[in-house]
Scaffold this motif. Structure first.
Motif, PDB file in Angstrom:
ATOM      1  N   PRO A  88       4.341  -8.171  -2.844  1.00  0.00           N
ATOM      2  CA  PRO A  88       4.817  -6.938  -3.478  1.00  0.00           C
ATOM      3  C   PRO A  88       4.062  -6.617  -4.768  1.00  0.00           C
ATOM      4  O   PRO A  88       3.602  -7.504  -5.488  1.00  0.00           O
ATOM      5  CB  PRO A  88       6.298  -7.236  -3.749  1.00  0.00           C
ATOM      6  N   VAL A  89       3.953  -5.336  -5.035  1.00  0.00           N
ATOM      7  CA  VAL A  89       3.168  -4.833  -6.159  1.00  0.00           C
ATOM      8  C   VAL A  89       4.112  -4.247  -7.206  1.00  0.00           C
ATOM      9  O   VAL A  89       5.086  -3.564  -6.873  1.00  0.00           O
ATOM     10  CB  VAL A  89       2.189  -3.742  -5.657  1.00  0.00           C
ATOM     11  N   ARG A  90       3.818  -4.532  -8.472  1.00  0.00           N
ATOM     12  CA  ARG A  90       4.598  -3.953  -9.573  1.00  0.00           C
ATOM     13  C   ARG A  90       3.909  -2.704 -10.085  1.00  0.00           C
ATOM     14  O   ARG A  90       2.734  -2.730 -10.445  1.00  0.00           O
ATOM     15  CB  ARG A  90       4.702  -4.936 -10.743  1.00  0.00           C
ATOM     16  N   LEU A  91       4.641  -1.600 -10.125  1.00  0.00           N
ATOM     17  CA  LEU A  91       4.188  -0.395 -10.804  1.00  0.00           C
ATOM     18  C   LEU A  91       5.032  -0.278 -12.073  1.00  0.00           C
ATOM     19  O   LEU A  91       6.211   0.094 -12.013  1.00  0.00           O
ATOM     20  CB  LEU A  91       4.355   0.836  -9.917  1.00  0.00           C
ATOM     21  N   VAL A  92       4.448  -0.640 -13.195  1.00  0.00           N
ATOM     22  CA  VAL A  92       5.187  -0.661 -14.458  1.00  0.00           C
ATOM     23  C   VAL A  92       5.256   0.757 -15.018  1.00  0.00           C
ATOM     24  O   VAL A  92       4.229   1.389 -15.278  1.00  0.00           O
ATOM     25  CB  VAL A  92       4.525  -1.609 -15.471  1.00  0.00           C
ATOM     26  N   VAL A  93       6.476   1.248 -15.181  1.00  0.00           N
ATOM     27  CA  VAL A  93       6.731   2.543 -15.820  1.00  0.00           C
ATOM     28  C   VAL A  93       7.255   2.229 -17.216  1.00  0.00           C
ATOM     29  O   VAL A  93       8.342   1.651 -17.350  1.00  0.00           O
ATOM     30  CB  VAL A  93       7.753   3.372 -15.022  1.00  0.00           C
ATOM     31  N   PRO A  94       6.503   2.569 -18.271  1.00  0.00           N
ATOM     32  CA  PRO A  94       6.885   2.120 -19.621  1.00  0.00           C
ATOM     33  C   PRO A  94       7.963   2.972 -20.276  1.00  0.00           C
ATOM     34  O   PRO A  94       7.939   3.174 -21.491  1.00  0.00           O
ATOM     35  CB  PRO A  94       5.555   2.193 -20.371  1.00  0.00           C
ATOM     36  N   PHE A  95       8.882   3.457 -19.473  1.00  0.00           N
ATOM     37  CA  PHE A  95       9.978   4.287 -19.960  1.00  0.00           C
ATOM     38  C   PHE A  95      11.260   3.912 -19.219  1.00  0.00           C
ATOM     39  O   PHE A  95      11.217   3.253 -18.177  1.00  0.00           O
ATOM     40  CB  PHE A  95       9.676   5.777 -19.757  1.00  0.00           C
ATOM     41  N   ALA A  96      12.384   4.362 -19.740  1.00  0.00           N
ATOM     42  CA  ALA A  96      13.674   4.072 -19.128  1.00  0.00           C
ATOM     43  C   ALA A  96      13.838   4.842 -17.817  1.00  0.00           C
ATOM     44  O   ALA A  96      13.182   5.863 -17.600  1.00  0.00           O
ATOM     45  CB  ALA A  96      14.800   4.441 -20.090  1.00  0.00           C
ATOM     46  N   ALA A  98       5.551   5.256  -5.682  1.00  0.00           N
ATOM     47  CA  ALA A  98       5.819   3.945  -5.104  1.00  0.00           C
ATOM     48  C   ALA A  98       6.295   4.068  -3.663  1.00  0.00           C
ATOM     49  O   ALA A  98       5.847   3.326  -2.775  1.00  0.00           O
ATOM     50  CB  ALA A  98       6.865   3.208  -5.948  1.00  0.00           C
ATOM     51  N   GLN A  99       7.183   4.994  -3.420  1.00  0.00           N
ATOM     52  CA  GLN A  99       7.700   5.198  -2.063  1.00  0.00           C
ATOM     53  C   GLN A  99       6.581   5.622  -1.113  1.00  0.00           C
ATOM     54  O   GLN A  99       6.469   5.108   0.004  1.00  0.00           O
ATOM     55  CB  GLN A  99       8.787   6.265  -2.097  1.00  0.00           C
ATOM     56  N   THR A 100       5.741   6.543  -1.559  1.00  0.00           N
ATOM     57  CA  THR A 100       4.691   7.078  -0.700  1.00  0.00           C
ATOM     58  C   THR A 100       3.612   6.044  -0.412  1.00  0.00           C
ATOM     59  O   THR A 100       3.165   5.890   0.734  1.00  0.00           O
ATOM     60  CB  THR A 100       4.057   8.324  -1.356  1.00  0.00           C
ATOM     61  N   VAL A 101       3.200   5.303  -1.448  1.00  0.00           N
ATOM     62  CA  VAL A 101       2.100   4.358  -1.303  1.00  0.00           C
ATOM     63  C   VAL A 101       2.538   3.094  -0.571  1.00  0.00           C
ATOM     64  O   VAL A 101       1.746   2.490   0.161  1.00  0.00           O
ATOM     65  CB  VAL A 101       1.501   4.033  -2.684  1.00  0.00           C
ATOM     66  N   SER A 102       3.782   2.681  -0.733  1.00  0.00           N
ATOM     67  CA  SER A 102       4.274   1.479  -0.043  1.00  0.00           C
ATOM     68  C   SER A 102       4.036   1.558   1.457  1.00  0.00           C
ATOM     69  O   SER A 102       3.606   0.589   2.088  1.00  0.00           O
ATOM     70  CB  SER A 102       5.769   1.278  -0.316  1.00  0.00           C
ATOM     71  N   GLN A 103       4.323   2.707   2.017  1.00  0.00           N
ATOM     72  CA  GLN A 103       4.164   2.871   3.463  1.00  0.00           C
ATOM     73  C   GLN A 103       2.714   2.738   3.888  1.00  0.00           C
ATOM     74  O   GLN A 103       2.411   2.216   4.964  1.00  0.00           O
ATOM     75  CB  GLN A 103       4.716   4.236   3.878  1.00  0.00           C
ATOM     76  N   ALA A 104       1.799   3.157   3.025  1.00  0.00           N
ATOM     77  CA  ALA A 104       0.379   3.151   3.390  1.00  0.00           C
ATOM     78  C   ALA A 104      -0.232   1.762   3.310  1.00  0.00           C
ATOM     79  O   ALA A 104      -1.092   1.414   4.131  1.00  0.00           O
ATOM     80  CB  ALA A 104      -0.393   4.113   2.479  1.00  0.00           C
ATOM     81  N   VAL A 105       0.184   0.951   2.329  1.00  0.00           N
ATOM     82  CA  VAL A 105      -0.461  -0.353   2.142  1.00  0.00           C
ATOM     83  C   VAL A 105       0.277  -1.487   2.833  1.00  0.00           C
ATOM     84  O   VAL A 105      -0.223  -2.615   2.889  1.00  0.00           O
ATOM     85  CB  VAL A 105      -0.619  -0.681   0.643  1.00  0.00           C
ATOM     86  N   GLY A 106       1.459  -1.216   3.360  1.00  0.00           N
ATOM     87  CA  GLY A 106       2.185  -2.258   4.078  1.00  0.00           C
ATOM     88  C   GLY A 106       2.821  -3.299   3.183  1.00  0.00           C
ATOM     89  O   GLY A 106       3.174  -4.390   3.644  1.00  0.00           O
ATOM     90  N   GLN A 107       2.947  -3.010   1.892  1.00  0.00           N
ATOM     91  CA  GLN A 107       3.638  -3.879   0.946  1.00  0.00           C
ATOM     92  C   GLN A 107       4.519  -3.009   0.062  1.00  0.00           C
ATOM     93  O   GLN A 107       4.187  -1.845  -0.213  1.00  0.00           O
ATOM     94  CB  GLN A 107       2.647  -4.634   0.060  1.00  0.00           C
ATOM     95  N   ASN A 108       5.631  -3.575  -0.374  1.00  0.00           N
ATOM     96  CA  ASN A 108       6.485  -2.832  -1.284  1.00  0.00           C
ATOM     97  C   ASN A 108       5.792  -2.641  -2.634  1.00  0.00           C
ATOM     98  O   ASN A 108       5.258  -3.602  -3.204  1.00  0.00           O
ATOM     99  CB  ASN A 108       7.809  -3.567  -1.508  1.00  0.00           C
ATOM    100  N   VAL A 109       5.776  -1.414  -3.116  1.00  0.00           N
ATOM    101  CA  VAL A 109       5.365  -1.115  -4.485  1.00  0.00           C
ATOM    102  C   VAL A 109       6.655  -0.874  -5.256  1.00  0.00           C
ATOM    103  O   VAL A 109       7.362   0.108  -5.017  1.00  0.00           O
ATOM    104  CB  VAL A 109       4.439   0.109  -4.546  1.00  0.00           C
ATOM    105  N   VAL A 110       6.965  -1.789  -6.151  1.00  0.00           N
ATOM    106  CA  VAL A 110       8.260  -1.800  -6.827  1.00  0.00           C
ATOM    107  C   VAL A 110       8.109  -1.278  -8.244  1.00  0.00           C
ATOM    108  O   VAL A 110       7.285  -1.771  -9.023  1.00  0.00           O
ATOM    109  CB  VAL A 110       8.839  -3.229  -6.860  1.00  0.00           C
ATOM    110  N   VAL A 111       8.895  -0.270  -8.601  1.00  0.00           N
ATOM    111  CA  VAL A 111       8.876   0.260  -9.961  1.00  0.00           C
ATOM    112  C   VAL A 111       9.603  -0.706 -10.877  1.00  0.00           C
ATOM    113  O   VAL A 111      10.725  -1.136 -10.608  1.00  0.00           O
ATOM    114  CB  VAL A 111       9.535   1.651 -10.020  1.00  0.00           C
ATOM    115  N   GLU A 112       8.942  -1.053 -11.970  1.00  0.00           N
ATOM    116  CA  GLU A 112       9.539  -1.905 -12.999  1.00  0.00           C
ATOM    117  C   GLU A 112       9.568  -1.117 -14.307  1.00  0.00           C
ATOM    118  O   GLU A 112       8.523  -0.828 -14.889  1.00  0.00           O
ATOM    119  CB  GLU A 112       8.723  -3.188 -13.168  1.00  0.00           C
ATOM    120  N   ASN A 113      10.743  -0.745 -14.743  1.00  0.00           N
ATOM    121  CA  ASN A 113      10.881  -0.005 -15.992  1.00  0.00           C
ATOM    122  C   ASN A 113      10.818  -0.980 -17.173  1.00  0.00           C
ATOM    123  O   ASN A 113      11.636  -1.901 -17.259  1.00  0.00           O
ATOM    124  CB  ASN A 113      12.200   0.759 -16.027  1.00  0.00           C
TER     125      ASN A 113
END
Length: 321
Positions: free
Chosen positions: A29-37, A50-65
């Motif tokens: 899984p991949v972390r997409l760090v969003v530096p805001f609340a 994250a939702q759109t790209v997850s489907q394309a790469v076959g791994q979860n892209v998880v938003v981390e605030n």
């Protein structure tokens, strides 16, 4: 003849397939760090990508605030992460150019410690004027501000923010007799603007689009061309300020030394997401437009932005730490 054609077709297709099959892909899984609340416009964008790209790469892209310190905590987390392609930053000027320009103490270098990937989107700001100012267009407004016998108060959404520095840039270029009054946000400033307690302010286009408290005098926008959501409003350039542009931009970056194949894969996937109808329609609703410039262009933007805001901030002696 048919065999020859098949062989020729295979020679054209197979290298492309081999390249696609050999492209870098995340193995966890991949972390997409969003530096805001959570809940703000950047968080909305991050989750959409994250939702759109997850489907394309076959791994979860998880938003981390990772909110805090104007987004610097999130940027620091990415700068210190392993450069293996599995940590990404949804970046804005607040972390990568303005923070250094205004002299914030940073634990990272906003240029050297990040690998730019993609310039995702731009949202211009709009110049608003108080109802009682005797000016029907931008040129007359600026002339009024030059000739004012006493400094006219202008609002910003805080010291060292985009709206503060953009106005100070305009003030210096056009020799305006105005003085800064910082606010904690746009809502209170709108009230004072409508009551003519302040004369001017720059504010994000989404804030203008979402305002429901009365008629705002929108004099100009800072985009290069007129903004689709408010096409009747001229640009600053049309109004007589040559070359004056400014954007609240969003981009994608990774830790420095992230391998080139990983950078290129993320550039491709986020650019593809940026072209989707879903992302473009959501950008429009947030008062932004897609950009799509790659690592070289985004890197140049970071350097130019840093130089511009350092020049603007130098005489202001901003102190936030």
């Amino acid at each position: 003849m048919q065999a020859t054609r098949r062989a020729l077709l295979a020679s054209l297709i197979l290298p492309g397939l081999a390249h696609a099959q050999g492209a870098w892909a995340p193995d966890r899984p991949v972390r997409l760090v969003v530096p805001f609340a959570p809940g703000g416009s950047q968080d909305v964008l991050g989750r959409l990508f994250a939702q759109t790209v997850s489907q394309a790469v076959g791994q979860n892209v998880v938003v981390e605030n990772r909110a805090g310190a104007g987004g610097m905590l999130g940027a620091e987390a990415v700068a210190r992460a392993a450069p293996d392609g599995t940590t990404l930053l949804l970046a804005t000027a607040g972390q990568l150019t303005i923070a250094k320009a205004i002299g914030r103490r940073l634990s990272y270098d906003p240029i050297a410690d990040f690998a730019p990937i993609l310039h995702l989107s731009d949202s211009p700001v709009a110049l608003l004027a108080a109802p009682d100012l005797p000016a029907s267009d931008l040129g007359r407004l600026l002339e009024h501000c030059r000739r004012a016998p006493q400094p006219l108060p202008y609002a910003s959404t805080g010291i060292g923010t985009n709206t503060h520095l953009i106005m100070e840039d305009l003030k210096a270029r056009e020799r305006l007799n105005i003085e800064h009054v910082p606010y904690r946000g746009a809502a209170a400033a709108f009230n004072d603007l409508m009551a003519s307690r302040i004369a001017l302010m720059f504010v994000s286009v989404p804030s203008v689009l979402g305002f429901s408290g009365g008629q705002l005098r929108v004099m100009a926008v800072t985009s290069r061309v007129r903004f689709p959501a408010i096409p009747e409003v001229p640009t600053m350039i049309e109004g007589g300020v040559p070359g004056f542009e400014a954007s609240i931009w969003t981009g994608l970056a990774a830790p420095a030394t992230t391998p080139a194949p990983a950078i290129e894969r993320w550039r491709q996937e986020f650019a593809r997401a940026l072209e989707s109808d879903l992302v473009r329609s959501r950008l429009a609703s947030l008062g932004a437009v897609a950009n799509g410039s790659g690592p070289a262009e985004f890197g140049a933007l970071l350097r130019d932005d840093l130089a511009r805001w350092t020049r603007v901030a130098a005489p202001l002696a901003v102190r936030l730490d």
